[in-house]
Design an enzyme around this catalytic site. Structure first.
Site, mmCIF file in Angstrom:
data_model
loop_
_atom_site.group_PDB
_atom_site.id
_atom_site.type_symbol
_atom_site.label_atom_id
_atom_site.label_comp_id
_atom_site.label_asym_id
_atom_site.label_seq_id
_atom_site.Cartn_x
_atom_site.Cartn_y
_atom_site.Cartn_z
ATOM 1 N N PRO A 299 0.826 -1.222 0.000
ATOM 2 C CG PRO A 299 -0.907 -1.600 1.533
ATOM 3 C CD PRO A 299 0.406 -2.168 1.048
ATOM 4 N NE ARG A 300 -1.561 5.037 -4.730
ATOM 5 C CZ ARG A 300 -2.475 5.689 -5.429
ATOM 6 N NH1 ARG A 300 -3.227 6.606 -4.852
ATOM 7 N NH2 ARG A 300 -2.652 5.428 -6.711
ATOM 8 C CG ASP A 301 0.128 3.229 4.380
ATOM 9 O OD1 ASP A 301 0.003 2.392 3.465
ATOM 10 O OD2 ASP A 301 -0.144 2.980 5.567
#
Length: 633
Positions: free
Chosen positions: A321-323
């Site tokens: 995921p991007r985070d």
């Protein structure tokens, strides 16, 4: 009393991106006379920058995909803070919204057997993103724009007027939601070219204005994203939900300075791009969280095998995921292993031949060739985190997209909170705006059609909105330059409430915001209302300062790290914070001192997740995320 043109409509949609146009189409098809307020030119919305694809569990590439897996990925990506009913509706309805676009003329890439193609994206278990090369957002907007035009042609044939039931007010801005008592009565607007004021009276207003990125110095967002809808909702009395969660997309351009922050689509990594530090090493293996270790590769050989057999091997860590990816890049740069211009290297040329890159990633090829003189078919890109998306937004009802506490107000797309929890998965933005744009338009039209007297904004309320808009022209000696104020606001948010946060820095940010708010009350502009961008920015400052205070106050309050909110001084994700939502409400009445805080916080408990949806997760995972009292027996 100000001389202001008043027009009668059933539904007013503020914003003409994907969510706004989908809401307008639905409202119009349900019989509502619908007006759309478009801040830029029709068809130029920021939705075009969502390039990678539309997330929908159609199962065209992997037949094991279904809505339950999509729901699970969405909740897991948002660290279980997402509004579970919104995530369920989104996962169930997204395939229908994609197929609907195809019936309206969208031209998707195809699989060898002719079905809509789907690609991999970070956080999605299966290839799920329906795409048009790396220009999916552009195709979505083109299709919705074409549908609007077709509906107007129907009205031309039936009524002799193409704008009889659906009109787009191009290059116009809404500055206030007008009310009659507690109910919505319409919107106060102005033409950006002429400065002319007008009122669109309607019992239902749909906010679809997008995000808040122009409050930050380094951002992928376009000039329109000044938090207009967030501020309009606050000023109308609707709360904002979980504004601390701001997503920093891991890959924005970092060089040259003139293009810093421009998005590099996640489809580059979805199609095989790898991240390397200045030592040439694929560093993402060092940053796979324990909760993801069973799904993501631990070595380069294992990651490479996934490209040959996605079903039998663990995914490359570049597709976390991007985070997670953004924090990893930030850590490498801080450790001195960054690229020459303060990012890392993203390389797609080692896995894809040049002609395939040009075919699958045409926008990225031309973007780097023309703006940075980099040929991505032969050399790596320099990328780094850029402010991209706000997960927080207007607190809405999951089923109807109705804003809390303000009858007649609706919100959809990025301006609405709750769907994505603490972090949004790539591709979920386009399916979100289609699913909930439709729902907002549907329920706004139903409210407008309900029997009873129409609400009506008082002349005094319209006069007050006009006086507020004209205030920058009456600034006295010592007037502040709105451009200077905007630059200082962007620097404060970027440096003090950015990707990594600390208590002392956020307290300093609130102090600076108070000073900027005091100075913004004296913002002055010269000249006339016609063709005056300084005046437009002076009005936008109100919105950016309000929203920035929401972000800073909520981020200071949440003493944990979760999703897009990373506290260096509170690095752990605390289970006790899982069921806690933070609502931002305006201080009422507004304090007379311009420097005084305008926002108060309220903690509310989230609704328990339905047992059959909890059963989709392993108990070990639920124990990690859920508070003690939320765990199933």
């Amino acid at each position: 009393m100000a001389q202001v043109d008043r027009q009668q409509w059933d539904v007013v949609v503020v914003g003409a991106g994907g969510a706004g146009l989908r809401a307008a189409i639905e409202a119009r098809e349900r019989g509502a006379r619908t007006a759309v307020v478009c801040k830029s030119l029709f068809g130029k919305a920021h939705t075009v920058m969502a390039e990678g694809g539309i997330a929908a569990s159609m199962g065209n590439v992997n037949g094991r995909d279904d809505w339950q897996v999509h729901f699970r990925d969405t909740m897991r990506g948002g660290k279980f803070l997402g509004q579970w009913r919104m995530a369920e509706l989104h996962a169930r309805e997204a395939p229908d919204r994609v197929w609907e676009l195809e019936t309206w003329g969208a031209l998707f890439d195809r699989t060898p057997d002719g079905r809509i193609s789907q690609r991999n994206f970070g956080g999605h278990e299966y290839p799920r993103l329906a795409h048009v090369g790396d220009r999916t957002g552009l195709e979505l907007i083109r299709t919705l724009q074409q549908k609007v035009t077709a509906l107007q042609q129907e009205d031309l044939a039936a009524h002799g007027d193409p704008e009889a039931r659906l009109k787009v007010f191009q290059e116009c801005t809404a500055t206030r939601v007008l009310k009659d008592g507690g109910r919505v009565a319409g919107a106060f607007c102005y033409e950006r070219e002429s400065g002319r004021f007008f009122v669109l009276e309607a019992p239902a207003v749909v906010l679809a204005t997008g995000g808040i990125g122009k409050s930050f110095k380094t951002t992928s967002n376009s000039w329109e994203y000044t938090g207009d809808g967030h501020a309009l909702a606050l000023l109308a009395g609707a709360p904002l939900l979980n504004m601390e969660f701001v997503q920093f997309h891991p890959t924005g351009m970092v060089w040259p300075p003139s293009v810093k922050g421009i998005l590099v689509t996640e489809s580059v990594r979805g199609d095989g791009g790898v991240l390397r530090n200045s030592d040439g090493r694929r560093f993402m293996f060092d940053y796979v969280p324990d909760v993801f270790k069973d799904k993501y590769a631990q070595t380069e050989d294992e990651a490479d095998r996934w490209y040959e057999d996605p079903d039998g091997n663990r995914r490359p860590p570049e597709l976390l995921p991007r985070d997670e990816v953004a924090r990893a890049i930030n850590a490498e740069v801080k450790a001195g292993r960054g690229s020459p211009h303060g990012g890392v290297f993203l390389d797609v040329s080692t896995r894809m031949p040049p002609e395939m890159i040009k075919r699958r990633l045409p926008s990225m090829y031309h973007q780097f060739k023309e703006l940075a003189d980099v040929d991505i078919t032969a050399e790596p890109m320099e990328v780094g985190p850029t402010c991209h998306y706000v997960m927080g937004g207007v607190a809405v009802d999951s089923e109807t997209a109705a804003a809390q506490g303000v009858p007649g107000l609706f919100a959809a797309g990025e301006v609405a909170g709750g769907m994505h929890g603490s972090n949004r998965l790539g591709g979920n933005s386009l399916s979100d705006l289609l699913v909930f744009g439709r729902r907002a338009g549907l329920h706004a039209a139903a409210l407008a059609a309900a029997p009873g007297p129409r609400p009506e904004a008082s002349p005094e309320q319209v006069d007050a909105a006009a006086a507020e808009a004209l205030a920058p022209f009456h600034a006295r000696e010592g007037a502040e330059n709105p451009y200077t104020l905007h630059q200082e606001l962007q620097s404060a948010m970027n440096d003090l409430v950015g990707i990594i946060r600390r208590e002392d820095e956020m307290a300093e940010a609130l102090r600076r915001l108070a000073l900027l708010r005091e100075r913004a009350a004296r913002a002055g502009v010269e000249g006339h209302r016609q063709f005056n961008p300084g005046w437009h920015l002076a009005l936008d400052l109100r919105n950016m300062l309000l929203v920035s205070e929401c972000v800073a106050r909520a981020a200071l309050e949440r003493t944990e790290s979760r999703g897009g909110h990373t506290r260096e001084d509170c690095p752990a994700m605390e289970r006790s914070w899982r069921p806690v939502n933070l609502l931002c409400r305006p201080v009422e009445p507004p304090p007379p001192d311009p420097a005084a805080g305008r926002i108060r916080l309220e903690r509310v408990r989230t609704e328990p997740i339905r047992p059959d949806l909890l059963a989709l997760f392993d108990r070990e995972e639920l124990v990690k995320y859920l508070a003690e009292e939320e765990l199933p027996a």
